[in-house]
Design a protein around this motif. Structure first.
Motif, short mmCIF file in Angstrom:
data_model
loop_
_atom_site.label_atom_id
_atom_site.label_comp_id
_atom_site.label_asym_id
_atom_site.label_seq_id
_atom_site.Cartn_x
_atom_site.Cartn_y
_atom_site.Cartn_z
N UNK A 113 0.83 -1.21 0.00
CA UNK A 113 0.00 0.00 0.00
C UNK A 113 0.86 1.26 0.00
N UNK A 114 2.07 1.16 0.57
CA UNK A 114 2.95 2.33 0.60
C UNK A 114 3.45 2.67 -0.80
N UNK A 115 3.65 1.65 -1.62
CA UNK A 115 4.02 1.90 -3.01
C UNK A 115 2.88 2.61 -3.74
N UNK A 116 1.65 2.14 -3.52
CA UNK A 116 0.50 2.72 -4.21
C UNK A 116 0.23 4.15 -3.72
N UNK A 117 0.53 4.42 -2.45
CA UNK A 117 0.38 5.79 -1.95
C UNK A 117 1.41 6.72 -2.60
N UNK A 118 2.62 6.21 -2.84
CA UNK A 118 3.66 7.02 -3.46
C UNK A 118 3.45 7.19 -4.96
N UNK A 119 2.80 6.18 -5.59
CA UNK A 119 2.59 6.22 -7.04
C UNK A 119 1.12 5.90 -7.34
N UNK A 120 0.21 6.82 -7.02
CA UNK A 120 -1.23 6.54 -7.19
C UNK A 120 -1.64 6.32 -8.64
N UNK A 121 -0.80 6.73 -9.58
CA UNK A 121 -1.14 6.55 -11.00
C UNK A 121 -0.83 5.13 -11.49
N UNK A 122 -0.21 4.30 -10.64
CA UNK A 122 0.19 2.94 -11.03
C UNK A 122 -0.68 1.92 -10.31
N UNK A 123 -1.13 0.91 -11.05
CA UNK A 123 -1.81 -0.24 -10.47
C UNK A 123 -0.80 -1.38 -10.33
N UNK A 124 -0.78 -2.03 -9.18
CA UNK A 124 0.16 -3.13 -8.94
C UNK A 124 -0.60 -4.44 -8.88
N UNK A 125 -0.06 -5.44 -9.56
CA UNK A 125 -0.64 -6.79 -9.52
C UNK A 125 0.45 -7.76 -9.08
N UNK A 126 0.19 -8.48 -7.99
CA UNK A 126 1.15 -9.46 -7.47
C UNK A 126 0.80 -10.83 -8.03
N UNK A 127 1.80 -11.52 -8.59
CA UNK A 127 1.59 -12.83 -9.19
C UNK A 127 2.47 -13.86 -8.47
N UNK A 128 2.01 -14.36 -7.30
CA UNK A 128 2.83 -15.30 -6.55
C UNK A 128 2.89 -16.68 -7.20
N UNK A 129 4.08 -17.26 -7.20
CA UNK A 129 4.26 -18.59 -7.77
C UNK A 129 5.60 -19.15 -7.32
N UNK A 130 5.65 -20.47 -7.12
CA UNK A 130 6.92 -21.12 -6.83
C UNK A 130 7.73 -21.33 -8.10
N UNK A 131 7.08 -21.19 -9.24
CA UNK A 131 7.76 -21.34 -10.52
C UNK A 131 8.45 -20.04 -10.89
N UNK A 132 9.66 -20.13 -11.43
CA UNK A 132 10.40 -18.94 -11.85
C UNK A 132 9.62 -18.20 -12.94
N UNK A 133 9.48 -16.90 -12.77
CA UNK A 133 8.68 -16.10 -13.69
C UNK A 133 9.25 -16.16 -15.11
#
Length: 304
Positions: A113-133
């Motif tokens: 949330x601190x990232x989104x507060x600093x950059x409100x124009x950016x949407x963040x999507x977290x993609x958790x996985x044990x597989x290497x991206x």
């Protein structure tokens, strides 16, 4: 107004005419050649016109097929371009972050949330996985990876080294302690975080006890978890003592939900790294996330 044929049939014709091959068109559309041929035949029956001349080892467009292909191909290209423009608009304000499930749950999610507060124009999507991206195929822009720092042909920023240490809930300590030496843990319920198994030299309970000069007959007994956050959650519920990751347990330790019954840590021999293709750093959203997490990690390392 006349009725249009099914869109899938038109799509099958366009791909087949472009490749002049049922097999190649079927591969592109992820269907069998037989199913594709059936769709094309259905289109021909619908129109009452033969579109292909079927030979023994090849196919050719008929005169009717040659006349209608350019317009149909141009139509699909326009649809493709329009969708690409929509995705580009979304990409302009999106950063997709790949990471392990444990890091996502225990470190990144409570701070993002601190990232989104600093950059409100950016949407963040977290993609958790044990597989290497897979940056090319998964749509991930930047990844947090745990390893030895060897990520060829990538931009790499070291973030923080990780350690393991015994951890349990305060309730478990009150009911089963006090623990003054490693020997006091020998007969207690042990929780194993197996998420480090990919590293042959990763510290285990056996290694931890040996480093303390304590012999344990069956150090592998107890509960085993393949996800680090699941092992920590079991300890939070008072199930036993986990040899937990220091980075991932930092927030639980900060609020007193997990405590260290014996203050003796071992290095995992691995660290967390920010990793992405070098070209991705030119994307403003990736550059913003990199700047934020490097600053966030500097504050974190001072207290963790």
């Amino acid at each position: 107004m006349f009725k249009l044929p099914p869109l899938n049939a038109i799509r099958a014709f366009e791909a087949t005419a472009r490749h002049l091959s049922f097999t190649k068109a079927a591969d592109e559309l992820s269907v069998t050649p037989a199913a594709l041929s059936h769709q094309v035949k259905g289109l021909e029956d619908f129109l009452g016109i033969q579109l292909f001349v079927r030979k023994t080892r090849a196919i050719e467009l008929t005169e009717a097929g040659r006349r209608c292909f350019p317009g149909i191909h141009a139509g699909f290209q326009q649809v493709h371009d329009s969708i690409a423009q929509l995705r580009k608009q979304d990409d302009d304000r999106l950063v997709v972050i790949g990471c392990g499930p444990g890091f996502a749950a225990k470190w990144l999610a409570p701070r993002l949330y601190r990232f989104l507060e600093s950059y409100p124009e950016i949407d963040a999507r977290v993609a958790p996985s044990l597989r290497t991206a897979d940056f090319a195929g998964d749509g991930v822009h930047v990844s947090i990876r745990f390893g030895d720092g060897n990520f060829p042909d990538m931009h790499v920023d070291p973030l923080v080294e990780d350690f393991v240490m015994p951890l349990c809930s305060q309730r478990y300590l009150d009911e089963n302690g006090p623990f003054e030496t490693a020997e006091d843990l020998r007969d207690k319920t042990l929780i194993h975080d197996d998420s480090l198994e990919f590293n042959a030299n990763a510290p285990t309970w056996s290694v931890w006890f040996a480093a303390q000069g304590v012999e344990v007959k069956n150090p592998g007994r107890g509960m085993h978890f393949t996800h680090a956050d699941h092992a920590l959650d079991a300890a939070l519920d008072g199930a036993g003592i986990v040899l937990g990751r220091r980075v991932l347990s930092a927030r639980d330790r900060k609020f007193g939900q997990l405590v260290a019954p014996i203050d003796f840590t071992l290095s995992t021999g691995r660290s967390f790294y920010l990793v992405c293709p070098k070209k991705n750093l030119k994307q403003p959203n990736v550059a913003a996330f990199r700047s934020w997490i490097l600053d966030e990690m500097d504050h974190f390392k001072a207290i963790y």
